[in-house]
Design a protein around this motif. Structure first.
Motif, short mmCIF file in Angstrom:
data_model
loop_
_atom_site.label_atom_id
_atom_site.label_comp_id
_atom_site.label_asym_id
_atom_site.label_seq_id
_atom_site.Cartn_x
_atom_site.Cartn_y
_atom_site.Cartn_z
N LYS A 138 0.86 -1.20 0.00
CA LYS A 138 0.00 0.00 0.00
C LYS A 138 0.88 1.23 0.00
CE LYS A 138 -4.08 -2.15 1.72
NZ LYS A 138 -4.56 -2.48 0.38
N LEU A 139 1.22 1.69 -1.18
CA LEU A 139 2.05 2.88 -1.28
C LEU A 139 1.30 4.08 -0.69
CD1 LEU A 139 3.39 2.57 -4.94
CD2 LEU A 139 4.85 2.63 -2.90
N ALA A 140 2.02 4.88 0.10
CA ALA A 140 1.43 6.13 0.59
C ALA A 140 1.46 7.17 -0.52
CB ALA A 140 2.20 6.62 1.81
N ALA A 141 2.37 7.00 -1.46
CA ALA A 141 2.62 7.98 -2.53
C ALA A 141 1.35 8.31 -3.32
CB ALA A 141 3.67 7.42 -3.48
N THR A 142 1.27 9.57 -3.76
CA THR A 142 0.17 9.96 -4.65
C THR A 142 0.69 10.60 -5.93
OG1 THR A 142 -0.01 12.10 -3.55
CG2 THR A 142 -1.45 10.36 -2.73
N ARG A 144 4.16 10.67 -8.98
CA ARG A 144 5.28 9.92 -9.54
C ARG A 144 6.54 10.07 -8.68
NH1 ARG A 144 6.97 10.88 -15.78
NH2 ARG A 144 7.94 12.80 -15.10
N GLU A 145 6.83 11.30 -8.28
CA GLU A 145 8.02 11.57 -7.46
C GLU A 145 7.96 10.78 -6.16
OE1 GLU A 145 6.24 13.85 -9.05
OE2 GLU A 145 7.77 14.38 -10.54
N GLU A 146 6.76 10.77 -5.55
CA GLU A 146 6.62 10.08 -4.26
C GLU A 146 6.74 8.57 -4.40
OE1 GLU A 146 3.78 13.54 -2.29
OE2 GLU A 146 2.92 11.59 -2.74
N VAL A 147 6.23 8.02 -5.51
CA VAL A 147 6.37 6.57 -5.73
C VAL A 147 7.85 6.21 -5.77
CG1 VAL A 147 6.09 4.71 -7.43
CG2 VAL A 147 4.20 6.29 -7.04
N ILE A 148 8.59 6.97 -6.56
CA ILE A 148 10.02 6.67 -6.73
C ILE A 148 10.76 6.83 -5.41
CG2 ILE A 148 12.12 7.57 -7.82
CD1 ILE A 148 10.44 7.81 -10.40
N LEU A 205 2.51 -1.03 -4.84
CA LEU A 205 1.16 -1.12 -5.39
C LEU A 205 0.34 0.10 -4.99
CD1 LEU A 205 0.36 -4.80 -4.31
CD2 LEU A 205 1.38 -4.04 -6.48
N LYS A 206 -0.47 0.57 -5.92
CA LYS A 206 -1.42 1.64 -5.61
C LYS A 206 -2.70 1.33 -6.36
CE LYS A 206 -2.14 5.74 -3.68
NZ LYS A 206 -1.87 6.06 -2.27
N GLU A 207 -3.61 0.71 -5.64
CA GLU A 207 -4.87 0.26 -6.24
C GLU A 207 -5.60 1.38 -6.99
OE1 GLU A 207 -6.86 -2.96 -4.78
OE2 GLU A 207 -7.44 -2.71 -6.88
N LYS A 208 -5.61 2.57 -6.40
CA LYS A 208 -6.32 3.71 -6.99
C LYS A 208 -5.67 4.21 -8.29
CE LYS A 208 -7.17 7.55 -4.78
NZ LYS A 208 -6.93 8.51 -3.67
N GLY A 209 -4.37 3.93 -8.42
CA GLY A 209 -3.65 4.38 -9.61
C GLY A 209 -3.03 5.75 -9.43
N ILE A 210 -1.96 5.98 -10.17
CA ILE A 210 -1.21 7.23 -10.10
C ILE A 210 -0.88 7.69 -11.51
CG2 ILE A 210 1.11 8.13 -9.53
CD1 ILE A 210 0.88 6.64 -6.87
N ASP A 217 -3.31 9.07 -20.85
CA ASP A 217 -3.71 9.41 -19.47
C ASP A 217 -4.12 8.20 -18.64
OD1 ASP A 217 -3.19 12.06 -19.74
OD2 ASP A 217 -5.18 12.54 -20.51
N HIS A 218 -3.63 7.00 -18.99
CA HIS A 218 -3.93 5.85 -18.16
C HIS A 218 -3.17 5.96 -16.84
CE1 HIS A 218 -6.24 3.86 -21.17
NE2 HIS A 218 -5.27 3.99 -22.07
N LEU A 219 -3.77 5.45 -15.79
CA LEU A 219 -3.10 5.47 -14.49
C LEU A 219 -2.26 4.21 -14.32
CD1 LEU A 219 -6.02 6.79 -12.23
CD2 LEU A 219 -4.14 8.09 -13.27
N SER A 220 -1.20 4.34 -13.55
CA SER A 220 -0.34 3.18 -13.26
C SER A 220 -0.61 2.70 -11.85
CB SER A 220 1.12 3.58 -13.42
OG SER A 220 1.34 4.11 -14.70
N LYS A 221 -0.56 1.37 -11.68
CA LYS A 221 -0.91 0.80 -10.37
C LYS A 221 0.16 -0.11 -9.77
CE LYS A 221 -5.83 0.88 -11.31
NZ LYS A 221 -7.10 0.16 -11.28
N ILE A 222 0.97 -0.71 -10.65
CA ILE A 222 2.01 -1.62 -10.17
C ILE A 222 3.36 -1.07 -10.62
CG2 ILE A 222 2.88 -4.00 -10.18
CD1 ILE A 222 0.07 -4.95 -10.90
N PHE A 223 4.25 -0.83 -9.64
CA PHE A 223 5.53 -0.16 -9.93
C PHE A 223 6.69 -1.07 -9.56
CE2 PHE A 223 2.22 2.78 -8.77
CZ PHE A 223 2.25 3.70 -9.81
N PHE A 224 7.52 -1.36 -10.53
CA PHE A 224 8.75 -2.10 -10.27
C PHE A 224 9.89 -1.09 -10.35
CE2 PHE A 224 5.77 -5.11 -12.03
CZ PHE A 224 5.94 -6.24 -11.25
N PHE A 225 10.54 -0.86 -9.24
CA PHE A 225 11.66 0.09 -9.24
C PHE A 225 12.96 -0.72 -9.25
CE2 PHE A 225 13.99 3.68 -6.82
CZ PHE A 225 14.57 4.08 -8.01
#
Ligand SMILES: [Zn+2]
Length: 278
Positions: A138-142, A144-148, A205-210, A217-225
């Motif tokens: 459950k990413l807190a990020a909302t 792109r910068e915060e996800v990374i 993971l971010k279920e809501k999408g970012i 303009d599709h949202l991304s939900k699964i991030f592999f860093f």
């Protein structure tokens, strides 16, 4: 000269992004990418552009950071005057052995040589590259910068990178050239030319999408860093292909996105990638 070098690095990133899109079997239109590539190429002095083209035919990466006085691709020692000139940024420098363009990196990300606990058995599959403590269900990020930054922090806290802030900065520089978001709500932010240990990745993971810069303009939900040491570049493309193949499936995405805890997420990821990342 600095601007020519920066253009060369951008050109290389765009070309490499094309390889990434091919590896990820992306249906996204390459036209925009091709247009950006043609534009940057046209701004380069013709002799530099020609040299770049020639190198690109032989090597996937033609603009290479120096590492401790060596060319980080062919690994051979570069004369001190070339290193100093690259550092001063006076004019473009080449590796006298392999001919690739050389630059002196202003920032280097490092991973510790020994990344996992000593007593682990020989690992297979994704256990070679990641671990339960690198799963963030459950990413807190909302943004792109915060996800990374959040995933870089997980890598830093797990002892997988030496400095999360550096890794964050380098990954954001890469995103600024062209987004690493692909279809199916997947994104693969990464840092290449990392020094030290092996390829490693964290997953968020971010279920809501970012909003991560995917086309349409599709949202991304699964991030592999992913942090990628220089020798692992070719392997990274295969890993990317395997992960995309896994998560093209709606059921696979749902199974992962349903995970609540890191351990559960890790087990699910291992199970889902058993055949795609052997
Ligand atoms: Zn070289």
């Amino acid at each position: 000269m600095k601007s020519i070098l920066n253009q060369l690095i951008q050109l290389q990133e765009l070309n490499f992004a094309k390889e990434e899109q091919k590896a990820s079997n992306s249906q996204m239109p390459l036209a925009q990418l091709e247009k950006s590539i043609a534009k940057i190429r046209s701004q380069l002095p013709p002799d530099v552009a020609d040299r770049y083209d020639r190198l690109q035919k032989r090597y996937p990466l033609a603009v290479i950071p120096l590492a401790h006085g060596n060319c980080s691709r062919c690994g051979l020692a570069v004369p001190a005057n070339v290193v100093n000139a690259a550092k001063a940024g006076e004019q473009l420098q080449y590796c006298p052995h392999c001919g690739r363009f050389l630059f002196f990196p202003d920032t280097i990300a490092r991973t510790p040589k020994k990344k996992f606990d000593g007593n682990r058995p020989v690992e297979v599959g994704i256990a070679r590259f990641s671990a339960a403590n690198l799963m963030v269900p459950k990413l807190a990020a909302t943004t792109r910068e915060e996800v990374i930054s959040e995933l870089a922090k997980a890598l830093g806290e797990g002892g997988f990178v030496e400095d999360a802030a550096t890794v964050t900065e380098l990954a954001l520089r890469r995103e600024a050239i062209v987004s690493t978001a692909v279809e199916h709500g997947l994104a693969f932010p990464h840092v290449r030319d990392v020094e030290g240990g092996g390829l490693t990745f964290a997953v968020g993971l971010k279920e809501k999408g970012i909003e991560f810069g995917a086309t349409g303009d599709h949202l991304s939900k699964i991030f592999f860093f992913i942090v990628i040491p220089t020798p692992a570049t070719a392997f990274y493309l295969r890993l990317l292909a395997g992960l995309v193949r896994t998560f093209e499936s709606t059921e696979a995405r749902k199974a992962l996105l349903d995970c609540e805890k890191p351990d559960e997420m890790w087990k699910t990821l291992a199970k889902l990638t058993k055949d795609t990342i052997p």
